[in-house]
Design a protein around this motif. Structure first.
Motif, PDB file in Angstrom:
ATOM      1  N   ILE A 240      33.034  -0.381   8.437  1.00 52.92           N
ATOM      2  CA  ILE A 240      31.676  -0.594   8.934  1.00 52.92           C
ATOM      3  C   ILE A 240      30.763   0.519   8.430  1.00 52.92           C
ATOM      4  CG2 ILE A 240      30.212  -0.748  10.989  1.00 52.92           C
ATOM      5  CD1 ILE A 240      32.011  -3.126  10.762  1.00 52.92           C
ATOM      6  N   VAL A 241      29.621   0.126   7.873  1.00 54.19           N
ATOM      7  CA  VAL A 241      28.593   1.098   7.468  1.00 54.19           C
ATOM      8  C   VAL A 241      27.244   0.568   7.938  1.00 54.19           C
ATOM      9  CG1 VAL A 241      29.884   1.864   5.433  1.00 54.19           C
ATOM     10  CG2 VAL A 241      28.190   0.030   5.199  1.00 54.19           C
ATOM     11  N   GLY A 242      26.223   1.411   7.840  1.00 57.84           N
ATOM     12  CA  GLY A 242      24.891   0.985   8.229  1.00 57.84           C
ATOM     13  C   GLY A 242      24.173   0.290   7.083  1.00 57.84           C
ATOM     14  N   ARG A 243      23.470  -0.796   7.409  1.00 62.94           N
ATOM     15  CA  ARG A 243      22.619  -1.496   6.432  1.00 62.94           C
ATOM     16  C   ARG A 243      21.163  -1.331   6.861  1.00 62.94           C
ATOM     17  NH1 ARG A 243      22.481  -7.994   4.796  1.00 62.94           N
ATOM     18  NH2 ARG A 243      20.592  -7.823   3.513  1.00 62.94           N
ATOM     19  N   PRO A 244      20.284  -1.030   5.912  1.00 61.41           N
ATOM     20  CA  PRO A 244      18.879  -0.829   6.279  1.00 61.41           C
ATOM     21  C   PRO A 244      18.303  -2.040   7.024  1.00 61.41           C
ATOM     22  CG  PRO A 244      19.250  -0.225   3.976  1.00 61.41           C
ATOM     23  CD  PRO A 244      20.502  -0.894   4.463  1.00 61.41           C
ATOM     24  N   ASP A 245      17.440  -1.749   7.985  1.00 54.00           N
ATOM     25  CA  ASP A 245      16.783  -2.810   8.749  1.00 54.00           C
ATOM     26  C   ASP A 245      15.360  -2.365   9.057  1.00 54.00           C
ATOM     27  OD1 ASP A 245      15.979  -4.156  11.482  1.00 54.00           O
ATOM     28  OD2 ASP A 245      17.590  -5.395  10.652  1.00 54.00           O
ATOM     29  N   ASP A 246      14.387  -3.199   8.684  1.00 53.61           N
ATOM     30  CA  ASP A 246      12.987  -2.827   8.848  1.00 53.61           C
ATOM     31  C   ASP A 246      12.607  -2.604  10.315  1.00 53.61           C
ATOM     32  OD1 ASP A 246      12.604  -2.966   6.148  1.00 53.61           O
ATOM     33  OD2 ASP A 246      11.796  -5.011   6.149  1.00 53.61           O
ATOM     34  N   TYR A 247      13.285  -3.281  11.214  1.00 48.34           N
ATOM     35  CA  TYR A 247      12.932  -3.180  12.631  1.00 48.34           C
ATOM     36  C   TYR A 247      13.783  -2.138  13.363  1.00 48.34           C
ATOM     37  CZ  TYR A 247      11.837  -4.486  17.440  1.00 48.34           C
ATOM     38  OH  TYR A 247      11.434  -4.454  18.759  1.00 48.34           O
ATOM     39  N   TRP A 248      15.128  -2.244  13.203  1.00 53.94           N
ATOM     40  CA  TRP A 248      16.061  -1.403  13.950  1.00 53.94           C
ATOM     41  C   TRP A 248      16.371  -0.066  13.254  1.00 53.94           C
ATOM     42  CZ3 TRP A 248      16.494  -2.883  18.722  1.00 53.94           C
ATOM     43  CH2 TRP A 248      16.437  -4.235  19.053  1.00 53.94           C
ATOM     44  N   GLY A 249      15.952   0.078  12.013  1.00 56.50           N
ATOM     45  CA  GLY A 249      16.324   1.272  11.240  1.00 56.50           C
ATOM     46  C   GLY A 249      17.558   0.991  10.407  1.00 56.50           C
TER      47      GLY A 249
ATOM     48  N   PRO B 127      37.171  -0.110  -1.468  1.00 58.37           N
ATOM     49  CA  PRO B 127      37.494   1.030  -2.335  1.00 58.37           C
ATOM     50  C   PRO B 127      38.109   2.158  -1.512  1.00 58.37           C
ATOM     51  CG  PRO B 127      35.144   0.988  -1.846  1.00 58.37           C
ATOM     52  CD  PRO B 127      35.721  -0.267  -1.252  1.00 58.37           C
ATOM     53  N   LYS B 128      39.169   2.776  -2.049  1.00 55.26           N
ATOM     54  CA  LYS B 128      39.864   3.817  -1.293  1.00 55.26           C
ATOM     55  C   LYS B 128      40.138   5.041  -2.149  1.00 55.26           C
ATOM     56  CE  LYS B 128      42.529   0.596   1.600  1.00 55.26           C
ATOM     57  NZ  LYS B 128      42.507  -0.571   0.728  1.00 55.26           N
ATOM     58  N   THR B 129      40.311   6.169  -1.465  1.00 51.54           N
ATOM     59  CA  THR B 129      40.791   7.373  -2.135  1.00 51.54           C
ATOM     60  C   THR B 129      42.300   7.259  -2.264  1.00 51.54           C
ATOM     61  OG1 THR B 129      41.241   8.596  -0.105  1.00 51.54           O
ATOM     62  CG2 THR B 129      38.989   8.695  -0.950  1.00 51.54           C
ATOM     63  N   SER B 130      42.908   8.189  -2.992  1.00 50.98           N
ATOM     64  CA  SER B 130      44.360   8.145  -3.169  1.00 50.98           C
ATOM     65  C   SER B 130      45.113   8.449  -1.883  1.00 50.98           C
ATOM     66  CB  SER B 130      44.783   9.149  -4.240  1.00 50.98           C
ATOM     67  OG  SER B 130      44.310  10.422  -3.881  1.00 50.98           O
TER      68      SER B 130
ATOM     69  N   LYS C 213      41.961   6.748   2.424  1.00 48.30           N
ATOM     70  CA  LYS C 213      40.687   6.670   3.141  1.00 48.30           C
ATOM     71  C   LYS C 213      39.737   5.732   2.404  1.00 48.30           C
ATOM     72  CE  LYS C 213      40.791  11.365   5.019  1.00 48.30           C
ATOM     73  NZ  LYS C 213      40.077  12.661   5.055  1.00 48.30           N
ATOM     74  N   VAL C 214      39.041   4.917   3.172  1.00 51.74           N
ATOM     75  CA  VAL C 214      38.039   4.035   2.576  1.00 51.74           C
ATOM     76  C   VAL C 214      36.865   4.882   2.100  1.00 51.74           C
ATOM     77  CG1 VAL C 214      36.401   2.169   3.039  1.00 51.74           C
ATOM     78  CG2 VAL C 214      38.717   2.063   3.989  1.00 51.74           C
ATOM     79  N   GLN C 215      36.414   4.627   0.887  1.00 46.22           N
ATOM     80  CA  GLN C 215      35.277   5.369   0.324  1.00 46.22           C
ATOM     81  C   GLN C 215      33.974   4.767   0.846  1.00 46.22           C
ATOM     82  OE1 GLN C 215      36.607   4.777  -3.765  1.00 46.22           O
ATOM     83  NE2 GLN C 215      36.840   6.993  -3.985  1.00 46.22           N
ATOM     84  N   LYS C 216      33.581   5.222   2.014  1.00 49.49           N
ATOM     85  CA  LYS C 216      32.419   4.632   2.679  1.00 49.49           C
ATOM     86  C   LYS C 216      31.118   4.881   1.920  1.00 49.49           C
ATOM     87  CE  LYS C 216      33.875   3.838   7.391  1.00 49.49           C
ATOM     88  NZ  LYS C 216      33.525   3.971   8.813  1.00 49.49           N
ATOM     89  N   TYR C 217      31.062   5.977   1.162  1.00 60.56           N
ATOM     90  CA  TYR C 217      29.830   6.232   0.425  1.00 60.56           C
ATOM     91  C   TYR C 217      29.570   5.133  -0.604  1.00 60.56           C
ATOM     92  CZ  TYR C 217      32.615   7.998  -3.516  1.00 60.56           C
ATOM     93  OH  TYR C 217      33.510   8.116  -4.571  1.00 60.56           O
ATOM     94  N   VAL C 218      30.654   4.536  -1.140  1.00 65.77           N
ATOM     95  CA  VAL C 218      30.509   3.421  -2.089  1.00 65.77           C
ATOM     96  C   VAL C 218      29.950   2.205  -1.354  1.00 65.77           C
ATOM     97  CG1 VAL C 218      31.733   1.844  -3.630  1.00 65.77           C
ATOM     98  CG2 VAL C 218      32.394   4.253  -3.540  1.00 65.77           C
ATOM     99  N   LEU C 219      30.485   1.953  -0.162  1.00 66.77           N
ATOM    100  CA  LEU C 219      30.037   0.804   0.617  1.00 66.77           C
ATOM    101  C   LEU C 219      28.606   1.001   1.125  1.00 66.77           C
ATOM    102  CD1 LEU C 219      33.304   0.072   2.640  1.00 66.77           C
ATOM    103  CD2 LEU C 219      32.536  -0.947   0.483  1.00 66.77           C
ATOM    104  N   LYS C 220      28.262   2.246   1.454  1.00 68.61           N
ATOM    105  CA  LYS C 220      26.896   2.529   1.911  1.00 68.61           C
ATOM    106  C   LYS C 220      25.881   2.211   0.818  1.00 68.61           C
ATOM    107  CE  LYS C 220      28.048   6.220   5.154  1.00 68.61           C
ATOM    108  NZ  LYS C 220      28.036   7.677   5.352  1.00 68.61           N
ATOM    109  N   GLU C 221      26.226   2.584  -0.414  1.00 72.58           N
ATOM    110  CA  GLU C 221      25.334   2.304  -1.540  1.00 72.58           C
ATOM    111  C   GLU C 221      25.152   0.798  -1.727  1.00 72.58           C
ATOM    112  OE1 GLU C 221      23.366   4.180  -3.553  1.00 72.58           O
ATOM    113  OE2 GLU C 221      23.838   5.702  -2.045  1.00 72.58           O
ATOM    114  N   LYS C 222      26.272   0.043  -1.528  1.00 72.77           N
ATOM    115  CA  LYS C 222      26.205  -1.410  -1.662  1.00 72.77           C
ATOM    116  C   LYS C 222      25.306  -2.001  -0.579  1.00 72.77           C
ATOM    117  CE  LYS C 222      30.074  -2.970  -4.180  1.00 72.77           C
ATOM    118  NZ  LYS C 222      31.474  -3.358  -4.252  1.00 72.77           N
ATOM    119  N   ALA C 223      25.478  -1.504   0.647  1.00 71.99           N
ATOM    120  CA  ALA C 223      24.674  -1.999   1.763  1.00 71.99           C
ATOM    121  C   ALA C 223      23.194  -1.661   1.549  1.00 71.99           C
ATOM    122  CB  ALA C 223      25.172  -1.400   3.073  1.00 71.99           C
ATOM    123  N   LYS C 224      22.965  -0.483   0.966  1.00 68.78           N
ATOM    124  CA  LYS C 224      21.589  -0.051   0.708  1.00 68.78           C
ATOM    125  C   LYS C 224      20.892  -0.974  -0.293  1.00 68.78           C
ATOM    126  CE  LYS C 224      19.071   4.197  -0.385  1.00 68.78           C
ATOM    127  NZ  LYS C 224      19.221   5.607  -0.842  1.00 68.78           N
TER     128      LYS C 224
END
Length: 552
Positions: free
Chosen positions: A469-478, A521-524, A527-538
């Motif tokens: 789970i990561v945050g996705r931008p939202d014009d109303y909720w942030g 995507p995971k590290t060796s 751990k899930v590479q959340k920064y990759v997923l955050k960029e996708k969500a962005k």
């Protein structure tokens, strides 16, 4: 008090080197390392490590020099954990998922004088040396580790060979023990950016204490059989490289970590202990019927690296594994806490037990203090299981500091505690529970949402194999929760079904409004590479402008 004399009779700097020296006597004929058809006894492992230290000294490696290694969980990697410190040098184990560019950065930053490389990763290191050569940086010596029992194919005079190097070593070499137990024993890099790598310095004292703590929290009695699933390059295998030696155990090495190999090794070697990130546990519980094998006995498993979903812990126990949950960071030598089990919890339902076991718990015996504090006031948060604060550590198993980065070291120790950057709560019984990394917490409409809590619910859905789970931008909720999901093979579920499932188990504001189906995507280290997923969500933009589901 009058009459005290501090001398060599009553004070010797603590070092894990002594574990190997003792086991070479007590367990001399017992198998120390097993890898395929290759087996060594503790007497042989000790001799090989002494020869390695001698050979390093002959090559000009001096006390305090950095010796790097890029290798999987093979016998040579285990031997390096003793041979390098016995030469007075500092072992720097590198992540096998790094590319040539990153390896060149770390070799330059660490000023490694020599690098040991497994044959599988030789092209990576050769590429790194080419980059360093172009930048007029002094190159480290290179030692190739061939596959055990196989001849090495060396095409350059600049490359040394591991077994040949050991043959040149002397058994009468005088081991270089630390003059001060705070002297560095290893250097471990966090998964930072190429521009600012953080090299975490471990001391002989910290490694010694954390190794004994790791053995204790794993209920590791004498002569355990330990299966290597955690990479030895990661926090020196969570300090279990040295802990297994302390107990005269058998190190079962494996180049690859697969469910099939795990079950086969457990049965073949009668494994008693192993460790792994929750992704490894997830791999085990989702193994196919043809891969699974009945366990020959109870297998103790230490998990950590990421908060384990209670559903995964429950399924592991069903298979016959006994799971202990530990938590820590590279800066705490790996495991720093343990969810110490209480007898009164045994009467609870298996589901309730798994939920308790997913907490990070209390400090282990090698650590002085663990607390959840307000990062500004430094006051402890109330033990109400609700008030969030930052997880902080104090003790001898906290790093010496970051290599060549005094400013970052001072920031990490600001206030006299090590600041983890993790957010959590403290339960009334004193046990802590992580809620998120400070950088991963999702703030939606002013409400803090723990990605860990939402992920735990998704993991309990019968069709879900992995979730993040990561945050996705939202014009109303942030921002709003965005779920990245991988389904189990042969299972089907759509976004609407998963969103409804979460809504049935969570407050409405915590429910994901977007579901993306894809590989995570995971590290060796799993751990899930959340920064990759955050960029996708962005890049997906505000949810009010897009759909609630997609497939990538």
């Amino acid at each position: 008090m009058e009459g005290m004399v501090k001398c060599s009779a009553n004070y010797v700097p603590l070092t894990p080197i002594s574990f190997l020296e003792r086991s070479a006597i007590v367990y001399r004929d017992r198998v120390s390392v097993a890898y395929g058809d290759i087996k060594y006894t503790w007497k042989e492992t000790h001799e090989r490590c002494v020869r390695l230290a001698s050979a390093l000294a002959h090559l000009g490696i001096s006390p305090g020099d950095v010796v790097a290694a890029l290798a999987p969980n093979i016998p040579a990697m285990y031997e390096l954990h003793f041979g390098v410190p016995m030469a007075g040098a500092v072992l720097c184990t590198l992540n096998v998922r790094h590319d040539s560019s990153m390896v060149s950065v770390l070799l330059k930053h660490s000023e490694a004088k020599l690098i040991f490389v497994d044959y599988q990763f030789l092209p990576i290191v050769q590429g790194a040396l080419e980059i360093l050569s172009e930048r007029k940086t002094k190159l480290p010596l290179l030692v190739l580790i061939p596959e055990c029992g196989q001849p090495a194919a060396i095409s350059s005079l600049r490359i040394l060979e591991y077994e040949s190097l050991l043959e040149k070593g002397k058994l009468d070499f005088e081991v270089r023990r630390p003059r001060d137990e705070w002297d560095p024993i290893s250097l471990n890099y966090t998964s930072g950016t190429t521009s600012s790598p953080k090299g975490v310095i471990y001391s002989h004292r910290g490694a010694y204490l954390n190794s004994l703590a790791a053995a204790l929290l794993n209920d590791m009695s004498a002569m355990p059989v330990y299966l290597w699933c955690v990479p030895m390059f990661h926090c020196n295998g969570w300090c279990l490289t040295w802990a297994v030696a302390a107990q005269g155990g058998t190190n079962v090495c494996q180049r690859y970590v697969t469910a099939k190999d795990i079950f086969e090794n457990i049965v073949q070697h009668k494994v008693t202990h192993m460790s792994g990130a929750p992704t490894v546990l997830n791999m085990i519980i989702n193994a196919s019927a043809s891969e699974k094998r009945p366990l020959p006995g109870k297998v103790a498993v230490m998990t950590g690296g990421a908060p384990p979903p209670s559903h995964v812990l429950f399924k592991m126990e069903e298979l016959g594994f006994h799971v202990t949950h530990s938590y820590g960071l590279t800066e705490t030598y790996g495991p720093g806490t343990v969810c110490a089990w209480k007898p009164e919890w045994a009467s609870l339902t298996p589901e309730a037990q798994a939920k308790i076991k997913s907490r990070q718990g209390v400090q282990h015996l090698g650590l002085e203090e663990l607390d959840i504090k307000d990062p500004v006031t430094m006051k402890s948060v109330p033990a109400d299981a609700k008030t969030m604060g930052e997880v902080m550590f104090r003790g001898n198993t906290v790093m010496n500091g970051y290599l060549k980065n005094l400013e970052a070291t001072k920031d990490a120790f600001n206030g006299g505690w090590y600041r983890s950057g993790d957010l959590g709560v403290k339960h009334p019984d004193g046990y802590i529970e992580l809620k998120d990394r400070s950088k991963d917490i999702i703030i939606s409409g002013g409400e803090n949402i723990s990605s860990i809590e939402v992920e735990s619910v998704l993991f309990s859905h019968p069709a879900v194999l992995e979730a993040a789970i990561v945050g996705r931008p939202d014009d109303y909720w942030g921002e709003t929760p965005c779920a990245f999901v991988k389904l189990k093979e042969g299972c089907n579920a759509n976004a609407e079904e998963l969103i409804k499932f979460c809504r049935d188990h969570l407050p409405r504001y915590m429910t994901p409004r977007t579901v993306v189906f894809q590989e995570l995507p995971k590290t060796s280290t799993g751990k899930v590479q959340k920064y990759v997923l955050k960029e996708k969500a962005k890049t997906m933009g505000s949810i009010s402008k897009g759909n609630t589901t997609s497939k990538l």
